[in-house]
Design a protein around this motif. Structure first.
Motif, PDB file in Angstrom:
ATOM      1  N   SER A 103      28.594  35.708  33.172  1.00  0.00           N
ATOM      2  CA  SER A 103      29.989  35.432  32.844  1.00  0.00           C
ATOM      3  C   SER A 103      30.210  33.923  32.926  1.00  0.00           C
ATOM      4  CB  SER A 103      30.934  36.175  33.792  1.00  0.00           C
ATOM      5  OG  SER A 103      32.270  36.071  33.333  1.00  0.00           O
ATOM      6  N   PHE A 104      31.448  33.513  32.716  1.00  0.00           N
ATOM      7  CA  PHE A 104      31.815  32.107  32.811  1.00  0.00           C
ATOM      8  C   PHE A 104      33.123  32.012  33.578  1.00  0.00           C
ATOM      9  CE2 PHE A 104      28.969  32.387  29.289  1.00  0.00           C
ATOM     10  CZ  PHE A 104      28.255  31.205  29.296  1.00  0.00           C
TER      11      PHE A 104
ATOM     12  N   GLU B 115      40.245  38.464  37.688  1.00  0.00           N
ATOM     13  CA  GLU B 115      40.637  39.825  37.349  1.00  0.00           C
ATOM     14  C   GLU B 115      39.417  40.669  37.000  1.00  0.00           C
ATOM     15  OE1 GLU B 115      42.131  37.133  36.470  1.00  0.00           O
ATOM     16  OE2 GLU B 115      44.287  37.358  36.868  1.00  0.00           O
ATOM     17  N   LEU B 116      38.483  40.068  36.249  1.00  0.00           N
ATOM     18  CA  LEU B 116      37.239  40.760  35.926  1.00  0.00           C
ATOM     19  C   LEU B 116      36.480  41.105  37.202  1.00  0.00           C
ATOM     20  CD1 LEU B 116      34.941  41.610  33.913  1.00  0.00           C
ATOM     21  CD2 LEU B 116      34.094  39.263  34.141  1.00  0.00           C
ATOM     22  N   LEU B 117      36.408  40.160  38.104  1.00  0.00           N
ATOM     23  CA  LEU B 117      35.677  40.366  39.352  1.00  0.00           C
ATOM     24  C   LEU B 117      36.267  41.527  40.148  1.00  0.00           C
ATOM     25  CD1 LEU B 117      33.312  39.157  40.912  1.00  0.00           C
ATOM     26  CD2 LEU B 117      34.946  37.649  42.063  1.00  0.00           C
ATOM     27  N   GLU B 118      37.578  41.649  40.155  1.00  0.00           N
ATOM     28  CA  GLU B 118      38.226  42.752  40.861  1.00  0.00           C
ATOM     29  C   GLU B 118      37.859  44.094  40.243  1.00  0.00           C
ATOM     30  OE1 GLU B 118      39.830  42.698  43.773  1.00  0.00           O
ATOM     31  OE2 GLU B 118      39.209  40.589  43.770  1.00  0.00           O
ATOM     32  N   LEU B 119      37.733  44.135  38.920  1.00  0.00           N
ATOM     33  CA  LEU B 119      37.321  45.371  38.252  1.00  0.00           C
ATOM     34  C   LEU B 119      35.921  45.794  38.703  1.00  0.00           C
ATOM     35  CD1 LEU B 119      38.498  44.800  34.549  1.00  0.00           C
ATOM     36  CD2 LEU B 119      39.524  46.329  36.251  1.00  0.00           C
ATOM     37  N   VAL B 120      35.024  44.809  38.799  1.00  0.00           N
ATOM     38  CA  VAL B 120      33.665  45.113  39.238  1.00  0.00           C
ATOM     39  C   VAL B 120      33.682  45.614  40.686  1.00  0.00           C
ATOM     40  CG1 VAL B 120      31.326  44.218  39.553  1.00  0.00           C
ATOM     41  CG2 VAL B 120      32.734  43.369  37.671  1.00  0.00           C
ATOM     42  N   LYS B 121      34.484  44.993  41.520  1.00  0.00           N
ATOM     43  CA  LYS B 121      34.549  45.375  42.934  1.00  0.00           C
ATOM     44  C   LYS B 121      35.082  46.785  43.139  1.00  0.00           C
ATOM     45  CE  LYS B 121      34.947  40.717  44.897  1.00  0.00           C
ATOM     46  NZ  LYS B 121      35.834  39.749  45.603  1.00  0.00           N
ATOM     47  N   GLU B 122      35.857  47.272  42.184  1.00  0.00           N
ATOM     48  CA  GLU B 122      36.363  48.642  42.273  1.00  0.00           C
ATOM     49  C   GLU B 122      35.255  49.668  42.063  1.00  0.00           C
ATOM     50  OE1 GLU B 122      39.430  49.028  39.391  1.00  0.00           O
ATOM     51  OE2 GLU B 122      40.824  47.670  40.438  1.00  0.00           O
TER      52      GLU B 122
ATOM     53  N   VAL C  54      29.409  43.088  45.789  1.00  0.00           N
ATOM     54  CA  VAL C  54      29.552  42.235  44.601  1.00  0.00           C
ATOM     55  C   VAL C  54      29.479  40.780  45.024  1.00  0.00           C
ATOM     56  CG1 VAL C  54      31.008  41.602  42.641  1.00  0.00           C
ATOM     57  CG2 VAL C  54      30.983  43.975  43.449  1.00  0.00           C
ATOM     58  N   ARG C  55      28.600  40.030  44.360  1.00  0.00           N
ATOM     59  CA  ARG C  55      28.467  38.603  44.622  1.00  0.00           C
ATOM     60  C   ARG C  55      28.546  37.833  43.305  1.00  0.00           C
ATOM     61  NH1 ARG C  55      25.311  37.531  49.218  1.00  0.00           N
ATOM     62  NH2 ARG C  55      25.682  35.339  48.769  1.00  0.00           N
ATOM     63  N   VAL C  56      29.022  36.600  43.387  1.00  0.00           N
ATOM     64  CA  VAL C  56      29.021  35.700  42.235  1.00  0.00           C
ATOM     65  C   VAL C  56      28.098  34.545  42.575  1.00  0.00           C
ATOM     66  CG1 VAL C  56      30.385  34.179  40.754  1.00  0.00           C
ATOM     67  CG2 VAL C  56      31.376  36.316  41.604  1.00  0.00           C
TER      68      VAL C  56
ATOM     69  N   ALA D 136      26.154  42.976  41.141  1.00  0.00           N
ATOM     70  CA  ALA D 136      26.840  44.124  41.732  1.00  0.00           C
ATOM     71  C   ALA D 136      25.815  45.181  42.127  1.00  0.00           C
ATOM     72  CB  ALA D 136      27.840  44.693  40.737  1.00  0.00           C
ATOM     73  N   LYS D 137      25.845  45.587  43.383  1.00  0.00           N
ATOM     74  CA  LYS D 137      24.870  46.559  43.892  1.00  0.00           C
ATOM     75  C   LYS D 137      25.571  47.815  44.403  1.00  0.00           C
ATOM     76  CE  LYS D 137      21.211  45.085  46.010  1.00  0.00           C
ATOM     77  NZ  LYS D 137      20.269  44.482  46.992  1.00  0.00           N
TER      78      LYS D 137
END
Length: 204
Positions: free
Chosen positions: A149-150, A157-164, A169-171, A188-189
């Protein structure tokens, strides 16, 4: 001057070691740091052309590999390749027919950039969301997901979707990313999955 030297140095290394693109070292770096891929994992690579991540994946797992891209991927042994848009239902169905059980989804895809920052960022976020939604369809419970991603508008907001959808989740920025780039990877694991989906439940 430094960033240009970094680019040239990594490019030369990729040519010397036989990789199709310098991005190979990004996946190597990510897996060394986070142990995303195990020896028996089945892996789907979204946006796989020219195939450098598939080259790396072949050294990491003995499981089934599938790569999909809008552009044809030069064939390689023991790798399924699909040409088409992974965001379309037709191509998604084809991928799922080939790969009924998927442990890991990786996505190094990015749209062709126009140079208009706001427009490009919106397209990047849309592609990221499409990749995430498809990964949710593919992955078994406990599976892993890596996506380029960038950082910019709507990234949080995208990161929150992944965390759900994932427990961890790490960046991160890869050591092979060019200096000055806003490029990052969402790692994301342990996919939470659907408790009612017996086909995709973890066997561990």
């Amino acid at each position: 001057m430094g960033s240009q030297w970094t680019k040239d140095n990594i490019y030369r290394k990729s040519v010397r070691e036989g990789y199709r693109a310098r991005s190979a070292y990004k996946l190597i770096d990510i897996n060394q740091r986070f142990n995303i891929i195990r020896k028996t994992d089945n892996v789907v690579d979204l946006g796989a052309a020219p195939g450098s991540w598939l080259q790396v994946l072949r050294t990491m797992t003995e499981g089934q590999l599938l790569g999909v891209d809008l552009n044809p991927i030069v064939p390689m042994e023991n790798v399924i390749t699909v040409t088409g848009d992974f965001t379309t239902p037709e191509i998604q169905e084809k991928i799922m027919e080939h790969m009924p059980l998927v442990n890991v989804v990786v996505c190094d895809a990015a749209p062709h950039l126009s140079g208009a920052k706001a427009y490009d960022q919106a397209r990047i976020m849309a592609l990221n969301e499409d990749a995430l939604r498809f990964a949710e369809k593919l992955l078994k419970q406990g599976g892993n997901f890596v996506m380029k991603s960038f950082q910019g508008t709507d990234f949080n907001e995208l990161l929150e979707l992944v965390k759900e959808r994932f427990y961890s989740v790490r960046v991160i920025r890869s050591t092979a990313t060019r200096r000055g780039s806003t490029e990052c990877y969402i790692v994301a694991k342990n996919f939470i999955g659907d408790a009612d989906d017996d086909r995709k439940k973890s066997s561990e």
